[in-house]
Design a protein around this motif. Structure first.
Motif, PDB file in Angstrom:
ATOM      1  N   ILE B 210      -8.277  -7.795 -12.152  1.00 41.64           N
ATOM      2  CA  ILE B 210      -6.824  -7.676 -12.039  1.00 41.64           C
ATOM      3  C   ILE B 210      -6.240  -7.146 -13.345  1.00 41.64           C
ATOM      4  CG2 ILE B 210      -4.678  -8.949 -11.656  1.00 41.64           C
ATOM      5  CD1 ILE B 210      -6.324 -10.895  -9.890  1.00 41.64           C
ATOM      6  N   ALA B 212      -7.811  -5.227 -15.400  1.00 38.52           N
ATOM      7  CA  ALA B 212      -8.189  -3.805 -15.477  1.00 38.52           C
ATOM      8  C   ALA B 212      -7.197  -2.950 -14.699  1.00 38.52           C
ATOM      9  CB  ALA B 212      -9.606  -3.600 -14.942  1.00 38.52           C
ATOM     10  N   PHE B 213      -6.786  -3.458 -13.557  1.00 41.33           N
ATOM     11  CA  PHE B 213      -5.805  -2.729 -12.752  1.00 41.33           C
ATOM     12  C   PHE B 213      -4.542  -2.442 -13.556  1.00 41.33           C
ATOM     13  CE2 PHE B 213      -1.988  -2.854 -10.150  1.00 41.33           C
ATOM     14  CZ  PHE B 213      -2.246  -1.867  -9.209  1.00 41.33           C
ATOM     15  N   HIS B 214      -4.020  -3.473 -14.193  1.00 37.60           N
ATOM     16  CA  HIS B 214      -2.780  -3.289 -14.943  1.00 37.60           C
ATOM     17  C   HIS B 214      -3.007  -2.463 -16.195  1.00 37.60           C
ATOM     18  CE1 HIS B 214      -0.614  -5.787 -12.226  1.00 37.60           C
ATOM     19  NE2 HIS B 214      -1.388  -6.833 -12.439  1.00 37.60           N
TER      20      HIS B 214
END
Lengths: 255, 255
Positions: B210, B212-214
């Motif tokens: 999560i 990494a997504f941001h």
DNA sequence: CGCTGTGAAAGACTTCACAGCA
DNA sequence: TGCTGTGAAGTCTTTCACAGCG
């Protein structure tokens, strides 16, 4: 759950809902398992079962990513693995540092789930000089003095904190100052960070407390709260007239 | 987040919202810290800051428990600690077993946050006979054969699974058969359990994904996605005509 | 006056149910 | 026909904003 900044605060046009983002890793895991078994396609129903959610939710989630399924057939496993990986940013390499190499830090260093996604443990860092040089999971532990250099040299933008609670904020500050913009915090503390830095936390005991809450409910369904409390209920300081939940309160309330 | 049963499915009269329950441990932790510093009272604003939430949310949460504050003053720290502990079921003793004593299991066994709440580690269990007898965190490891006996003898209703993924479902089945009704799962698998059993999971790599997504979002704000993908984007099996997110898609789509 | 407690409004998330495409 | 993709409805959660009590 996230302690960090608010994502998608106003605009919310092409943004993927936070709840969906949080489930993508679940789907990815289930899809990876299917992929390893060489399953070519999967229906929303099957995949949902494998991921532990319901199929309507899964389809809605995927609809935010685009139309990657085939009506009447399902989803192509390999293709979907790629799309979700890309969406999560896992098609690139993420060097991470783990600070605090106790039991938990060692567990994290050894955890296969990191490497198999895009994460590479760039360094293990601990404040104890006696640990320096000792390899954990094949990676030598480095002293905390090196923190800034390590982060800079490796272009680390994600840091993991598994130190005792007392050291966490200080480690956090140093990581942020060195350029880290995302932090995964295992220490039981609330970290404060400047805007633009994301913090997520995992507290090992919080989940257990939530379970205890529900467990208590189950037990209380038939018997009305047995076992004498071991701690005397502290009577409220000065003021009186508290109004608690009227129902199930035995002799606990301070008159 | 919970994989377990739906709580409060229909009635929802005296129930505390799940989102509130999930925050009570946070408040409790902040309050405990204040208590140790002998702070007598605290305002919703201060406590909210210490717990990392906003004050309106905190007041609303507390309103589900009862009226435990004093207008114009705030909350009595000791009293609130007790009330929240009671609500969470932490005024009683919860014997737990930890199954799978690898790095993570050892970390859990050593974790102070358990003992300081109502949790008592009744036993450590591992399938490796070589570990039997070795003490971890002062508690001798017992062999998996003893699982049913241990659970029965100690009246264990909460089990923690920190085994490899492959063993988790089997361990889970045995725990449930022996009488455990709440499970905290650290293995990266979806567990299936009968009705009436709660499962909560903690996946160490999900939070990282999560982040990494941001993190990817941040990086993509100025530069339009650099770095050539290391894996060739798998072209979709037979059918064509996929419709991905139109905006930020370079040369990834299978025509 | 200050701060809690809470209706009411806004927002996010989930579920339903079915149109529509392969 | 079978399963996806998605508006619309329903539910849960957060936030606002202020009445009301100490």
């Amino acid at each position: 759950m996230a302690t960090g900044r608010n994502h998608r605060p106003a605009t919310r046009s092409r943004g993927i809902p936070e709840a969906t983002v949080a489930r993508l890793p679940l789907y990815l895991r289930a899809l990876t398992a299917l992929s390893e078994r060489s399953v070519p396609t999967v229906s929303s129903e099957e995949l949902a079962a494998a991921a532990g959610v319901n199929s309507a939710k899964l389809r809605k989630d995927f609809s935010y990513l685009g139309s990657y399924g085939t009506r009447g057939v399902g989803y192509d496993v390999e293709y979907l693995v790629y799309q979700i990986s890309r969406e999560l940013g896992l098609t690139q390499d993420w060097p991470v540092v783990i600070v605090g190499i106790g039991n938990l830090g060692a567990a994290l260093a050894n955890y296969g789930g990191f490497a198999s996604r895009g994460f590479r443990v760039a360094a293990l860092i601990d404040a104890d000089p006696a640990m320096a040089g000792t390899p954990v999971a094949g990676i030598p532990v480095q002293h905390a003095d090196e923190l800034e250099k390590i982060v800079g040299d490796n272009g680390v933008s994600i840091g993991v904190i598994s130190t005792p609670a007392g050291a966490a904020q200080q480690v956090c500050d140093r990581l942020v100052a060195a350029g880290v913009t995302s932090i995964l915090n295992f220490a039981p503390t609330v970290l404060s960070v400047p805007d633009g830095v994301d913090v997520r936390k995992v507290d090992l005991s919080i989940e257990l407390q939530i379970l205890a809450f529900h467990e208590q409910r189950k037990a209380g369904e038939d018997a009305t709260e047995s076992s004498p409390d071991q701690a005397a209920p502290p009577v409220r300081a000065a003021v009186g007239g508290r109004k608690g939940p009227d129902g199930d309160m035995p002799a606990v309330m301070p008159a």
